[in-house]
Scaffold this motif. Structure first.
Motif, short mmCIF file in Angstrom:
data_model
loop_
_atom_site.label_atom_id
_atom_site.label_comp_id
_atom_site.label_asym_id
_atom_site.label_seq_id
_atom_site.Cartn_x
_atom_site.Cartn_y
_atom_site.Cartn_z
N VAL A 102 3.72 -0.60 3.95
CA VAL A 102 3.13 0.71 3.66
C VAL A 102 4.22 1.74 3.42
CG1 VAL A 102 1.63 2.54 4.53
CG2 VAL A 102 1.11 0.14 5.06
N THR A 103 4.04 2.50 2.35
CA THR A 103 4.90 3.66 2.07
C THR A 103 4.03 4.91 2.03
OG1 THR A 103 4.71 3.21 -0.31
CG2 THR A 103 6.68 2.38 0.82
N LEU A 104 4.66 6.06 2.24
CA LEU A 104 3.91 7.32 2.37
C LEU A 104 4.59 8.42 1.58
CD1 LEU A 104 1.76 9.15 3.81
CD2 LEU A 104 3.46 9.45 5.64
N THR A 105 3.79 9.16 0.82
CA THR A 105 4.25 10.37 0.14
C THR A 105 3.46 11.57 0.62
OG1 THR A 105 5.06 9.26 -1.87
CG2 THR A 105 4.40 11.56 -2.08
N VAL A 106 4.16 12.57 1.10
CA VAL A 106 3.61 13.88 1.43
C VAL A 106 4.54 14.89 0.77
CG1 VAL A 106 3.01 15.53 3.24
CG2 VAL A 106 2.72 13.07 3.64
N PHE A 129 0.84 -1.19 0.00
CA PHE A 129 0.00 0.00 0.00
C PHE A 129 0.89 1.25 0.00
CE2 PHE A 129 -3.68 -2.19 2.48
CZ PHE A 129 -4.11 -2.79 1.31
N HIS A 130 0.63 2.14 -0.97
CA HIS A 130 1.32 3.43 -0.99
C HIS A 130 0.30 4.53 -0.79
CE1 HIS A 130 4.10 6.60 -1.82
NE2 HIS A 130 3.39 7.03 -2.85
N LEU A 131 0.45 5.28 0.31
CA LEU A 131 -0.47 6.37 0.65
C LEU A 131 0.11 7.70 0.17
CD1 LEU A 131 -1.20 5.35 4.36
CD2 LEU A 131 -2.64 4.87 2.36
N THR A 132 -0.74 8.52 -0.42
CA THR A 132 -0.34 9.87 -0.83
C THR A 132 -1.31 10.87 -0.23
OG1 THR A 132 0.56 9.02 -2.91
CG2 THR A 132 0.12 11.39 -2.78
N VAL A 133 -0.77 11.86 0.49
CA VAL A 133 -1.59 12.86 1.16
C VAL A 133 -1.01 14.24 0.86
CG1 VAL A 133 -2.59 13.61 3.35
CG2 VAL A 133 -1.93 11.21 3.04
N TYR A 145 -10.82 12.92 9.20
CA TYR A 145 -10.56 12.32 7.90
C TYR A 145 -10.07 13.39 6.93
CZ TYR A 145 -12.67 7.67 8.56
OH TYR A 145 -12.95 6.38 8.97
N VAL A 146 -9.10 13.03 6.11
CA VAL A 146 -8.65 13.92 5.04
C VAL A 146 -8.68 13.14 3.73
CG1 VAL A 146 -7.18 15.24 6.61
CG2 VAL A 146 -6.20 13.32 5.31
N PRO A 147 -8.80 13.84 2.59
CA PRO A 147 -8.74 13.14 1.31
C PRO A 147 -7.33 12.66 1.03
CG PRO A 147 -8.88 15.51 0.97
CD PRO A 147 -9.06 15.28 2.44
N ALA A 148 -7.22 11.49 0.43
CA ALA A 148 -5.92 10.91 0.11
C ALA A 148 -6.12 9.91 -1.02
CB ALA A 148 -5.31 10.24 1.34
#
Length: 399
Positions: free
Chosen positions: A180-184, A42-46, A89-92
């Protein structure tokens, strides 16, 4: 002895890492989501502006300035476990092995786990796939929980503990794992957060699967121990008992009657009527699994981390497990793994818990409970069963 062995092993081993997802074996769409050894990517982008909104306003859970308990001062049920976090909650978007799901709802989750992880990027998340896009799901699943296991260095307690409840015949969320990876933007670029436990959401779909109905009253009590009676007005119960079903759904008066029966009824009335309000057999199974898991970060201890569901078909309440990362004697504030492995079978809970105490005072129920403990101890807590699952999960995680 194997119960003690499991508690002690999980108290000392430390495994982290990655593995390869297993192919689905058919069945329902969500079978592609869950499985004891399934690992997702899972890669999350916010957006940066939304990432800053995810942290709740600061609160003081302990000491001077802490929020007062819901219950009256002096109650044995007061002040258990509720830190009062409110996450936004925020959009992502989340990219999986197969596709990218845009405009999902993303928020943090947890209480003690949030406190323990709030200075790092790896925190527990809740994903709501259809919050902003109606009917958007991940293989039929509308919500998923990504638990960081920040307080579990083994990374396997939660998945292993849920298998015990499942073996006991308790309606139980399914699990998987995810890297899990994350991009901000301007902060993280595909930052590797680590291995997470994926946990099925207890929602209407889950309830319909296990109870043939999903439109009853679903509660997630917070900050109370036992089932305290708060008077005759249903509104007095709303905060402490924390409804998770849709507004206006369910029979709150039935909850009031149950708590009155547990806390106020004479012994003859309690014994005669408890089976009309509570799935007693299901509760025995729930209690036996908690006992063998030495799981005190829940109904037997702090009084949170469980669900209570009132089936509109039977009119009975059922208990469902939740948040088991501190099972297997890992809740250190109540003692070491060695001490928690030696808790009394006949009094496995902390202090007074009138529901447990009154039920186990009934000879037939106590006999059935001890038989369930014996059955789990001899058929599940064995090197061949639980030991095999533990070895499988350790091998998966330590990559």
């Amino acid at each position: 002895m194997f119960i003690r062995f499991i508690c002690l092993v999980l108290g000392t081993c430390s495994v982290v890492g990655s593995a390869t997802a297993q192919p689905a074996k058919g069945g329902a769409p969500e079978d592609k989501v869950f499985g004891l050894t399934r690992v997702h990517q899972f890669h999350l982008t916010v957006a940066a502006k939304d990432y800053t909104k995810m942290d709740p306003p600061p609160i003081v859970p302990f000491g001077a300035g802490a929020r007062p308990p819901v219950l009256p001062p002096g109650s044995p049920d007061a002040g258990a476990g509720n830190f009062g976090f409110e996450f936004e909650y925020v959009p992502a978007e989340v990219s999986t092995e197969e596709r990218t799901l845009k405009n999902i709802g993303l928020r943090y989750k947890g209480s003690g786990t949030y406190l323990a992880s709030q200075r790092q990027a790896k925190r527990s998340f809740k994903i709501d796939f259809d919050r902003n896009e109606p009917d958007q799901t991940f293989h039929g699943v509308a919500k998923l929980n990504l638990n960081s296991s920040v307080m579990d260095p083994t990374k396997v307690r939660e998945s292993l503990a849920y298998t015990v409840f499942r073996a006991a015949g308790v309606p139980t969320p399914r699990t998987a794992f995810a890297e899990v990876t994350l991009t901000v933007p301007n902060k993280y670029d595909k930052e590797y957060l680590g291995l997470y436990t994926v946990v099925e959401q207890v929602d209407e779909r889950f309830l319909k699967t296990h109870f043939q109905d999903g439109k009853g009253l679903l509660l997630k009590p917070e900050g109370i121990r036992g089932l305290p009676h708060l008077g005759d007005e249903p509104t007095a119960y709303e905060k402490a008992y924390n409804a998770k079903s849709k507004q206006g759904r369910g029979d709150w008066k039935r909850l009031v009657e149950l708590t009155r029966l547990v806390n106020k009824a004479e012994e003859a009335e309690f014994r005669k009527n408890i089976g009309s309000y509570l799935d007693v057999d299901g509760f025995i199974r729930f209690l036996a699994a908690n006992t063998l898991l030495s799981s005190l970060d829940g109904f037997m201890g702090l009084g949170h981390n469980y669900y209570l569901y009132l089936s509109p078909k039977t009119g009975k309440f059922s208990f469902l497990p939740w948040d088991l990362d501190l099972a297997f004697g890992a809740f250190a504030i109540y003692g070491s793994a060695e001490q928690l492995a030696d808790l009394s079978i006949d009094h496995p809970h902390l202090g007074e818990n009138k529901l447990i105490d009154r039920l186990l005072a009934i000879p037939d129920i106590k006999t059935a409970y001890r038989e369930q403990v014996r059955k789990l101890a001899t058929e599940v807590f064995t090197a061949e069963k639980l030991g095999k699952d533990l070895a499988t999960l350790e091998a998966l995680a330590k990559e």
